[in-house]
Design an enzyme around this catalytic site. Sequence first.
Site, PDB file in Angstrom:
ATOM      1  N   ASP A  88       0.862  -1.171   0.000  1.00  0.00           N
ATOM      2  CA  ASP A  88       0.000   0.000   0.000  1.00  0.00           C
ATOM      3  C   ASP A  88       0.902   1.226   0.000  1.00  0.00           C
ATOM      4  O   ASP A  88       2.049   1.169   0.437  1.00  0.00           O
ATOM      5  CB  ASP A  88      -0.908  -0.032   1.242  1.00  0.00           C
ATOM      6  CG  ASP A  88      -2.026   1.003   1.134  1.00  0.00           C
ATOM      7  OD1 ASP A  88      -2.161   1.638   0.060  1.00  0.00           O
ATOM      8  OD2 ASP A  88      -2.757   1.190   2.121  1.00  0.00           O
ATOM      9  N   SER A  89       0.340   2.326  -0.475  1.00  0.00           N
ATOM     10  CA  SER A  89       1.145   3.543  -0.586  1.00  0.00           C
ATOM     11  C   SER A  89       1.443   4.159   0.770  1.00  0.00           C
ATOM     12  O   SER A  89       2.433   4.850   0.949  1.00  0.00           O
ATOM     13  CB  SER A  89       0.381   4.566  -1.413  1.00  0.00           C
ATOM     14  OG  SER A  89      -0.808   4.908  -0.723  1.00  0.00           O
ATOM     15  N   GLY A  90       0.553   3.934   1.717  1.00  0.00           N
ATOM     16  CA  GLY A  90       0.671   4.616   3.010  1.00  0.00           C
ATOM     17  C   GLY A  90      -0.498   5.556   3.206  1.00  0.00           C
ATOM     18  O   GLY A  90      -0.620   6.201   4.239  1.00  0.00           O
ATOM     19  N   GLY A  91      -1.365   5.642   2.196  1.00  0.00           N
ATOM     20  CA  GLY A  91      -2.552   6.495   2.288  1.00  0.00           C
ATOM     21  C   GLY A  91      -3.351   6.216   3.545  1.00  0.00           C
ATOM     22  O   GLY A  91      -3.868   7.133   4.183  1.00  0.00           O
ATOM     23  N   PHE A  92      -3.388   4.964   3.905  1.00  0.00           N
ATOM     24  CA  PHE A  92      -4.157   4.558   5.087  1.00  0.00           C
ATOM     25  C   PHE A  92      -3.584   5.183   6.354  1.00  0.00           C
ATOM     26  O   PHE A  92      -4.300   5.421   7.324  1.00  0.00           O
ATOM     27  CB  PHE A  92      -4.158   3.023   5.195  1.00  0.00           C
ATOM     28  CG  PHE A  92      -5.103   2.505   6.236  1.00  0.00           C
ATOM     29  CD1 PHE A  92      -6.474   2.608   6.049  1.00  0.00           C
ATOM     30  CD2 PHE A  92      -4.643   1.933   7.407  1.00  0.00           C
ATOM     31  CE1 PHE A  92      -7.361   2.150   7.019  1.00  0.00           C
ATOM     32  CE2 PHE A  92      -5.523   1.470   8.376  1.00  0.00           C
ATOM     33  CZ  PHE A  92      -6.881   1.580   8.170  1.00  0.00           C
ATOM     34  N   ASP A 142      -3.118   7.911  -2.394  1.00  0.00           N
ATOM     35  CA  ASP A 142      -4.457   8.516  -2.416  1.00  0.00           C
ATOM     36  C   ASP A 142      -4.683   9.314  -1.150  1.00  0.00           C
ATOM     37  O   ASP A 142      -3.956   9.170  -0.173  1.00  0.00           O
ATOM     38  CB  ASP A 142      -5.550   7.440  -2.602  1.00  0.00           C
ATOM     39  CG  ASP A 142      -5.600   6.455  -1.449  1.00  0.00           C
ATOM     40  OD1 ASP A 142      -4.551   6.208  -0.836  1.00  0.00           O
ATOM     41  OD2 ASP A 142      -6.691   5.931  -1.158  1.00  0.00           O
ATOM     42  N   GLN A 187     -11.892   7.117  -4.772  1.00  0.00           N
ATOM     43  CA  GLN A 187     -12.431   7.568  -3.484  1.00  0.00           C
ATOM     44  C   GLN A 187     -13.904   7.946  -3.685  1.00  0.00           C
ATOM     45  O   GLN A 187     -14.550   7.368  -4.544  1.00  0.00           O
ATOM     46  CB  GLN A 187     -11.588   8.750  -2.949  1.00  0.00           C
ATOM     47  CG  GLN A 187     -10.214   8.321  -2.426  1.00  0.00           C
ATOM     48  CD  GLN A 187     -10.301   7.539  -1.112  1.00  0.00           C
ATOM     49  OE1 GLN A 187     -11.298   7.589  -0.391  1.00  0.00           O
ATOM     50  NE2 GLN A 187      -9.250   6.784  -0.788  1.00  0.00           N
ATOM     51  N   GLY A 214     -10.977   4.066   1.027  1.00  0.00           N
ATOM     52  CA  GLY A 214     -11.837   4.883   1.885  1.00  0.00           C
ATOM     53  C   GLY A 214     -13.144   4.227   2.272  1.00  0.00           C
ATOM     54  O   GLY A 214     -14.093   4.922   2.644  1.00  0.00           O
ATOM     55  N   ASP A 264      -8.137  -7.353   1.396  1.00  0.00           N
ATOM     56  CA  ASP A 264      -7.135  -7.428   2.470  1.00  0.00           C
ATOM     57  C   ASP A 264      -7.796  -6.939   3.752  1.00  0.00           C
ATOM     58  O   ASP A 264      -8.687  -6.100   3.707  1.00  0.00           O
ATOM     59  CB  ASP A 264      -5.931  -6.527   2.176  1.00  0.00           C
ATOM     60  CG  ASP A 264      -6.218  -5.083   2.530  1.00  0.00           C
ATOM     61  OD1 ASP A 264      -6.954  -4.435   1.763  1.00  0.00           O
ATOM     62  OD2 ASP A 264      -5.762  -4.612   3.585  1.00  0.00           O
ATOM     63  N   CYS A 302     -10.954 -28.620   9.085  1.00  0.00           N
ATOM     64  CA  CYS A 302      -9.772 -27.801   8.759  1.00  0.00           C
ATOM     65  C   CYS A 302      -8.516 -28.671   8.760  1.00  0.00           C
ATOM     66  O   CYS A 302      -8.348 -29.556   9.597  1.00  0.00           O
ATOM     67  CB  CYS A 302      -9.645 -26.667   9.764  1.00  0.00           C
ATOM     68  SG  CYS A 302      -8.215 -25.617   9.465  1.00  0.00           S
ATOM     69  N   CYS A 304      -5.391 -27.452   9.094  1.00  0.00           N
ATOM     70  CA  CYS A 304      -4.228 -26.738   9.642  1.00  0.00           C
ATOM     71  C   CYS A 304      -3.631 -27.529  10.807  1.00  0.00           C
ATOM     72  O   CYS A 304      -4.265 -28.444  11.347  1.00  0.00           O
ATOM     73  CB  CYS A 304      -4.598 -25.315  10.074  1.00  0.00           C
ATOM     74  SG  CYS A 304      -5.278 -25.170  11.727  1.00  0.00           S
ATOM     75  N   CYS A 307      -5.792 -27.747  14.040  1.00  0.00           N
ATOM     76  CA  CYS A 307      -6.958 -28.638  13.989  1.00  0.00           C
ATOM     77  C   CYS A 307      -6.559 -30.107  13.837  1.00  0.00           C
ATOM     78  O   CYS A 307      -7.278 -30.995  14.265  1.00  0.00           O
ATOM     79  CB  CYS A 307      -7.879 -28.199  12.863  1.00  0.00           C
ATOM     80  SG  CYS A 307      -8.531 -26.550  13.148  1.00  0.00           S
ATOM     81  N   HIS A 333      -4.519 -20.793  12.404  1.00  0.00           N
ATOM     82  CA  HIS A 333      -5.804 -21.388  12.036  1.00  0.00           C
ATOM     83  C   HIS A 333      -6.677 -20.382  11.276  1.00  0.00           C
ATOM     84  O   HIS A 333      -7.251 -20.721  10.237  1.00  0.00           O
ATOM     85  CB  HIS A 333      -6.565 -21.892  13.270  1.00  0.00           C
ATOM     86  CG  HIS A 333      -7.996 -22.182  12.956  1.00  0.00           C
ATOM     87  ND1 HIS A 333      -8.399 -23.355  12.339  1.00  0.00           N
ATOM     88  CD2 HIS A 333      -9.118 -21.417  13.087  1.00  0.00           C
ATOM     89  CE1 HIS A 333      -9.711 -23.296  12.123  1.00  0.00           C
ATOM     90  NE2 HIS A 333     -10.170 -22.129  12.569  1.00  0.00           N
TER      91      HIS A 333
HETATM   92 ZN   LIG Z   1      -7.521 -25.146  11.630  1.00  0.00          ZN
END
Ligand SMILES: [Zn+2]
Length: 354
Positions: A88-92, A142, A187, A214, A264, A302, A304, A307, A333
């Site tokens: 990300d650009s850093g806008g956040f 942005d 935006q 945004g 994300d 699951c 993983c 689990c 998990h």
């Molecule tokens: Zn799991």
Amino acid sequence: MFKIKAEDGNARAGVLKTRHAKIKTPFFMPVATKAVGKFVDSEDFRKAKTQCVISNSLILHMNVGSRTIDEFGGIHKFMNWKGGVFTDSGGFQMYSEHMLMGTTMNGVKFKNPKGGKKFFCTPEKNMELQHDIGADAIMCLDDMPKFGVKKERILESMKKTHEWAKRCKTHHDRINKKKQLLFGICQGGTFPDLRKKSAEMISSIDFDGLAFGGLALGEPMKKMFDAVKAGMKSMPNEKPKYLMGVGVPSQIIEAVKMGVDCFDSTYPTMTARHDSLLTFNGAIDIGKAKYADDENPVDEECDCYVCKKLSRAYMHFMARQKTPTGYRLRTLHNLRFMSRLMERIRKAIKIQSL
Ligand SMILES: [Zn+2]
């Protein structure tokens, strides 16, 4: 670069080909802000079958230095990760009052919370940082207003975002030696008319992908989806679409149905830190007393490590003890859950049953 292989209504499944990865879409990116997840590393991402992570160029630059990462051979080598990476650009970070000092038409003034060093980020400078870091896909700088601000502030953010988008694209084309993809960000807050206008403007520039910025800032869900719907109408079908900051499973499904390909969020990692384990039957609050002697796995379906090898009772014990390993295992998990969710979504699109 982006191929749609199956469609179900507006939803689509495809492949986003980048320099380091062939990412099956729709996909979800866990957050690795500082080139590492919270309590998990690249090996854990691999075990969770994560395809792509998102890091933050500004935070990396302030903490490691973009040149240092470049000299190291790029972010993939730095974090020993063979999958996809977005930055990300850093806008956040404009949301962070500790960091933001102000914006002008020429860029954003930040302050490093550690030491107070000031940094003025123009669109060109931001592209250079993200090129040094070397992610597969990078985001335009942005101007992200807070949720609930007046329409005039949203209009001002659009003006800056559009101007910076043009400058980012021009500079990116000039310096793009690593074949990085560049995503433009629209935006417009939750005003459907402004969102449509911003999406039109951003779509008029030949970006590799298009993003919604945004949103997912605490606004009512209906408002968010009305804004996405309004923006989607102006975006060309063939480009990958990214709804930034969305990660609650029900919201991902809703957005996929509208044609969004990329997501994300800190949702799986943050909920893990609050003792919450995600399953297709809802989240399990593993700290609750009823799990103290439960010998069952967290989720029988699951695959993983948690689990397969551990019981709910053991996970409960770790949650109560607040052991760092417990944070890591819950995160592992939840990350695997998000990969499984996206696997199911892609499969559902392919058999047209989303
Ligand atoms: Zn799991």
